[in-house]
Write a protein that holds these residues in place. Structure first.
Motif, mmCIF file in Angstrom:
data_model
loop_
_atom_site.group_PDB
_atom_site.id
_atom_site.type_symbol
_atom_site.label_atom_id
_atom_site.label_comp_id
_atom_site.label_asym_id
_atom_site.label_seq_id
_atom_site.Cartn_x
_atom_site.Cartn_y
_atom_site.Cartn_z
ATOM 1 N N ALA A 1 0.858 -1.182 0.000
ATOM 2 C CA ALA A 1 0.000 0.000 0.000
ATOM 3 C C ALA A 1 0.896 1.235 0.000
ATOM 4 O O ALA A 1 2.046 1.179 0.461
ATOM 5 N N SER A 2 0.391 2.345 -0.523
ATOM 6 C CA SER A 2 1.174 3.580 -0.618
ATOM 7 C C SER A 2 0.381 4.746 -0.055
ATOM 8 O O SER A 2 -0.846 4.796 -0.166
ATOM 9 N N LEU B 1 5.909 9.459 -2.547
ATOM 10 C CA LEU B 1 5.010 8.337 -2.321
ATOM 11 C C LEU B 1 5.733 7.300 -1.464
ATOM 12 O O LEU B 1 6.718 6.704 -1.893
ATOM 13 N N VAL B 2 5.253 7.110 -0.251
ATOM 14 C CA VAL B 2 5.850 6.146 0.673
ATOM 15 C C VAL B 2 5.078 4.835 0.546
ATOM 16 O O VAL B 2 3.857 4.801 0.719
ATOM 17 N N LEU C 1 -0.236 -0.136 7.899
ATOM 18 C CA LEU C 1 -1.527 -0.670 8.340
ATOM 19 C C LEU C 1 -2.381 -1.093 7.145
ATOM 20 O O LEU C 1 -3.047 -2.138 7.180
ATOM 21 N N GLU C 2 -2.364 -0.287 6.079
ATOM 22 C CA GLU C 2 -3.132 -0.634 4.887
ATOM 23 C C GLU C 2 -2.587 -1.901 4.225
ATOM 24 O O GLU C 2 -3.354 -2.740 3.742
ATOM 25 N N ALA C 3 -1.272 -2.045 4.210
ATOM 26 C CA ALA C 3 -0.670 -3.229 3.597
ATOM 27 C C ALA C 3 -1.001 -4.490 4.391
ATOM 28 O O ALA C 3 -1.269 -5.558 3.819
ATOM 29 N N ILE C 4 -0.982 -4.395 5.717
ATOM 30 C CA ILE C 4 -1.335 -5.554 6.548
ATOM 31 C C ILE C 4 -2.799 -5.939 6.336
ATOM 32 O O ILE C 4 -3.150 -7.132 6.235
#
Length: 230
Positions: free
Chosen positions: A38-39, A217-218, A156-159
Motif C-alpha cells: 500500500a502507498s 510516495l511512501v 496498516l493498509e498493507a497488513i
C-alpha cells in the motif's frame, strides 16, 4: 517348541505397535506465500541543498584563500536566515598534471550543506548564494515525522490487504488459515531536481531559485506465509 515360546509372546505387542497410526507432524498443512503493498503520499516539507566554491590556481595556498573566503561569505549570508541549518561539507584539493606528468596547476573545492523546513526561505537564500557559489544538489523530501506518519498509515493498509488476500484464498479452499510469518518493508522515492552551476546563472543575481516541493510516495510492502491445515 519351548525355545520359540518367548518370540510368540512378543507377536501381539508388535502387531499392536504396527496398527497404531503415526502421530501427525507438527505444523502439517498447505503453506502459501503471499504479498501485498500500500502507498501513502507524504508532503516534501524539508529542503536540502549543497552549494560549493571551486577555483583553480598556481598554488594550494592561493586556492585556499579564495575558496575559504567564498565559503565564509556564504556562511555569513546563510546566518541571516535563522531557520536554515548549515553544515560544512567536504573539501578537496588536487593537482592538475601536464602531459609530461608535471603539476601545472591546482584545483580546490569546498562544500556547504543547507537544510530548511521552509522551502521559500531556502529558495531565496540559494538565489543570493548563486552569485558566487555553485549548487551541487537540491532535494525535496519529507521531514522525519512526516515520513513516519505516512509510513505507519501505509503499513496498516498493507497488513489489512495481506489479511484480506489470505482470507480470500482460505475461503476459496474452504479452510481456516493462520499466519506463519510476516516481513514488512517500506520505501519512498522523490525524483531528483536538475541543477545548474552558478556561472550560468550569474545574470539572475539575487533572484530566488524556483522550488516545487511536491510529494513523495511512501510504500509499505508485506510479504509472508500462511498455512491451511489439512
Amino acid at each position: 517348541m519351548k525355545r520359540f515360546r518367548p518370540l510368540l509372546h512378543t507377536l501381539p505387542l508388535l502387531a499392536l505397535l504396527v496398527a497404531l497410526p503415526a502421530p501427525a507432524a507438527p505444523g502439517s498443512g498447505t503453506s502459501i506465500d503471499l504479498a501485498a503493498e500500500a502507498s501513502r503520499p507524504a508532503a516534501n516539507d524539508l529542503a536540502r541543498a549543497t552549494v560549493f566554491a571551486e577555483a583553480a590556481g598556481a598554488t594550494p595556498s592561493e586556492l585556499a584563500k579564495r575558496v575559504n573566503g567564498l565559503i565564509a561569505d556564504g556562511l555569513k549570508t546563510a546566518r541571516g536566515y535563522s531557520n536554515v541549518r548549515t553544515q560544512s561539507g567536504a573539501t578537496y584539493t588536487y593537482p592538475v598534471y601536464a602531459k609530461g606528468g608535471k603539476i601545472e596547476s591546482w584545483r580546490m573545492r569546498s562544500d556547504l550543506t543547507l537544510e530548511c523546513s521552509d522551502p521559500a526561505a531556502l529558495s531565496e537564500l540559494l538565489g543570493k548564494l548563486q552569485a558566487s557559489l555553485g549548487v551541487a544538489s537540491l532535494s525535496m523530501l519529507p521531514a522525519p515525522e512526516t515520513r513516519k506518519k505516512a509510513e505507519n498509515e501505509a503499513t496498516l493498509e498493507a497488513i489489512t490487504a495481506f489479511k484480506a488476500r489470505a482470507r480470500l484464498i482460505a475461503d476459496a479452499l474452504g479452510k481456516p488459515y493462520r499466519i506463519k510469518h510476516l516481513a514488512i518493508n517500506s520505501s519512498g522515492r522523490t525524483p531528483p531536481l536538475p541543477m545548474l552551476r552558478a556561472a550560468s546563472l550569474a545574470s539572475a543575481e539575487a533572484a530566488a531559485m524556483p522550488i516545487e516541493a511536491g510529494e513523495t510516495l511512501v510504500t509499505a510492502s508485506v510479504a509472508g506465509q500462511i498455512e491451511l491445515p489439512e
